[in-house]
Every structure is written in structure tokens, then in C-alpha cells.
Enzyme design. Sequence first.
Site, PDB file in Angstrom:
ATOM      1  N   ASP A 213       0.812  -1.219   0.000  1.00 24.58           N
ATOM      2  CA  ASP A 213       0.000   0.000   0.000  1.00 24.58           C
ATOM      3  C   ASP A 213       0.848   1.274   0.000  1.00 24.58           C
ATOM      4  O   ASP A 213       0.637   2.168   0.833  1.00 24.58           O
ATOM      5  CB  ASP A 213      -0.921   0.016   1.241  1.00 24.58           C
TER       6      ASP A 213
ATOM      7  N   GLU B 103     -11.369  -0.041  -3.433  1.00 23.91           N
ATOM      8  CA  GLU B 103     -10.664   0.584  -2.310  1.00 23.91           C
ATOM      9  C   GLU B 103      -9.429   1.289  -2.861  1.00 23.91           C
ATOM     10  O   GLU B 103      -9.249   1.398  -4.069  1.00 23.91           O
ATOM     11  CB  GLU B 103     -10.253  -0.490  -1.283  1.00 23.91           C
TER      12      GLU B 103
HETATM   13  O1  FUB Z   1      -3.166  -3.745   3.327  1.00 22.81           O
HETATM   14  C1  FUB Z   1      -4.443  -3.946   3.894  1.00 22.81           C
HETATM   15  C2  FUB Z   1      -5.496  -3.617   2.889  1.00 22.81           C
HETATM   16  O2  FUB Z   1      -5.307  -4.417   1.719  1.00 22.81           O
HETATM   17  C3  FUB Z   1      -5.447  -2.201   2.377  1.00 22.81           C
HETATM   18  O3  FUB Z   1      -5.978  -1.277   3.279  1.00 22.81           O
HETATM   19  C4  FUB Z   1      -6.160  -2.371   1.106  1.00 22.81           C
HETATM   20  O4  FUB Z   1      -6.075  -1.294   0.237  1.00 22.81           O
HETATM   21  C5  FUB Z   1      -5.515  -3.625   0.558  1.00 22.81           C
HETATM   22  O5  FUB Z   1      -4.272  -3.379  -0.017  1.00 22.81           O
END
Ligand code: FUB
Length: 440
Positions: free
Chosen positions: A27, A197
Amino acid sequence: MNNASYAHQHRKTTSLNPAITSIYTADPSAHVWEDGRVYIYASHDTDPARGCDLMDRYHVFSSPDMVNWRDEGEILSSDDVAWGRPEGGFMWAPDCAYRNGTYYFYYPHPSGTDWNATWKIGVATSGKPASGFQDQGYIGGLGGFAMIDPAVFVDDDNRAYLYYGGGGRCEGGELAEDMMSVKGTMREMEGLEDFHEAAWVFKRNDVYYLTYADNLEGNNRMRYATSRSPLGPWTSRGIFLEPTGCSTTHGSVTEFKGKWYLFYHNQAVSGEGTLRSVCIDELDFAEDGAILTVTQTKEGVKAVGGTTEAIPPADVYAAADGVLGNGAALRMLPDGTGTVAGLEAPGAFCRFNGVDGGAGGRGELRVRYATAERLAKLRLQVNGKDYSLVNALSTGGEERFTGITGLTVTLDPGRGNTVSWTGGHGGIAIHSMEVRLLPD
Ligand code: FUB
């Protein structure tokens, strides 16, 4: 102990992909700050993982040239979050913003045991980009089910905008002067096709771009949309990052020294979707401003900006300086150099006592190693604190001491520090350890 650093001999010519391999990071939110360096604020997949539950202890990485990355150390853990869920963990995808002399670190974290229903957006602040962060609480009135992944965009007029969301809903709003509350209310970002997301916003030629992860089953891609306004409405423009082989995808787009880059993650080191690694590739635009599909490379990107900065001197501790136990033993190379062997045995360790921490603070610890295995690991403990497992990628031979791996840790002032490297995770031999103190 002596002062002959070996880091000088190991400059990379491209970043390679993944670009960060010592620990698992995901991320990535990349920013270029006033000191001219590029910084990556990443989440940290602690190894061994249990889903994404145990993600914790954010590290920041910085570089003068996109190729040589310095671990700036841990900046915040769930232990520092008084309002957070009692069990800790779940420190997910963060971002950082700079405004009026303060760095604001935004991170999603649940406040309750019922984690996916209690997400909040925490804020920690510092006067420095990669150390000294103190938690300030969370943004009131935000969060709830699946509302994760904050991203903050500061526009040319110094107005700041917050974006976040998950589970198919993306919201945006303007941040107030305190950067910890929203002016008015957040609103749903209109026009995003198949949003999942990982929102990220940047601006180029007066066009705002919102990038995000989509919902492709088990293999999310990155899409984007554009607008003439920071809060939309948005026009969907399609996919620009095809699946990386990892079930999640998450990235950021940043300009550095006249070129544009995509920071993202894959699972190339571990083969596991919950142990991810940050990658960097060039990103290009068409004449009309469309983002061209990013080519995922193994080489990564070339050094940009000409000169590479000088590496400050380090203290080097030889294998013979270590206390060895549980099967670890000194093995001499034909040239008379001592190395630590036997570290494949569970619990075998090499401990350096009396490590000089100078005035105390951040110290970059790096071991020079050899391994014939594709991936070996060492557990790092410093003054009793467990930094978990550090990766050591193959050097192509068990006597080929060309590998360097390590972490930036906190050292006490003076010569009373104890650093332990424990094996039991593959065949690996240590040549020496380098300690470089970082400015506060
Ligand atoms: O890394 C945890 C979660 O997985 C993140 O918040 C999302 O965007 C995905 O990458």
C-alpha cells in the site's frame, strides 16, 4: 569493529522490483517533500502473517534517486494508539500530507474488537517527515464499516482534501485548517466505475486524477478517473495496472525530478497475498492526458537526478565480534575472513554486544550475508525488542557474501546495545554487520 563500510560497494543501478525486500511492505503512498527526497509511507505485513490482522509498525523509506532506498525506521505502531482496538494489529494502508510546517500521517485502524465495523482514520503528526510522529486521535464523524485507506491531496492553493473508502464506496471532502476535521461533510465520489478501495488523488496539467483498486475477483487491477474539480464528479478512464499476481492491489502516482512513477505492491518475494512487497515502475501519459498501461518490470526504474548522495560512515562489526550459540559457529573463508555459519539450525544465533548507539536514536543495521536459498530469513532483536523476520534473498551461493539486508531500529545512547540475529529460517551465513546512525 572498524569503520570500513561495505554499503559503498553495493550501489544498485536500478531499483529492481520489488524495490524493498528486507521486510514485507504494501500500500505505498509516495510523496516528494521539500528536502528533495522521495518518501514511501507503506503498510507493513509482519511476518509470519495471519491474514491482514497482524499488520503493524509502519516503516517509512526515502531515496534521493528512486534507486537507493533508506529505511527510516518505524514511525507508529498500534501500541501507540490509545483509542485503538485492544488486540492491536490492523494498521492498514496509510498516507502522509505536509501543510504549514507539519507532517500529518493518516492511517486506518479499528477502535473495537469488531474490527471491520469500527474503522477510524487516525492522525499522527510530526515536524519531520520520517520520525517523531505522535498520535493525535482520529477524525471525528468518519469511519465505520469497511471505510479504510485514507489519502490526502494538498492542492496548489494549499487547500487539503481527504479521500477514503472500501467495500465499493469512496468518499471525499475538504479538510479544515487543523487537518483533523472535515469542512462540512464527506460526500460520495460520483462516476467511479467498479470502485473497490485504495483511493489516491494527484493533479497534472490542471486535471485531477483519482486512482483506485477495482473488484476483479482475486486479482484486483488499478483504474482511474479524471475531473476538473478535486471532489468530482469523475469521469472513468479505465484500467492502467493489470493484475500483479496478488489478490489486492494498491498504489500511488507521483512526479519526481520530471518523471512520473507508479508505486504498487506484488507478492513476488513471498508468493503469499498477505506478505507483499513494494514495487516502482515508470508511468506515462498519452497526449490527451490518458494514463498508459504501466509495464510491470523486474528491473524497476533507473536512478534519476544524476549524482547519488554520499553514504555516511558506518561501524562494521565482524563475525568474530559476535557471540555465537545454539549451533552457530565461526567458519573461516580461504582468505582468512571469519563468517558465521550454522544459522539454519532453529534458535542458532549471532549476538553483537556493546553496539555503539552514539547519542541514541535511529540506527540502520545491515548484515552482509550469503545464501544459496531463494529466500532465507533472520529474526532481529535489539535490546530485547523483537523486530520479527528480516528477508535475505539469494546471493547465488553459500560463500557469495554479496547480500545486504537489515532494518532501521532504535538504539540506546552509548555502547550498551545488544543486537541478535537468530536463524532457523533457511541456510544463511553472516559476514559482518554494519551500523549507521541516522540523524534525528
Ligand atoms: O493492506 C491492507 C489492505 O489491503 C489495504 O488497506 C487495502 O487497500 C488492501 O491493499
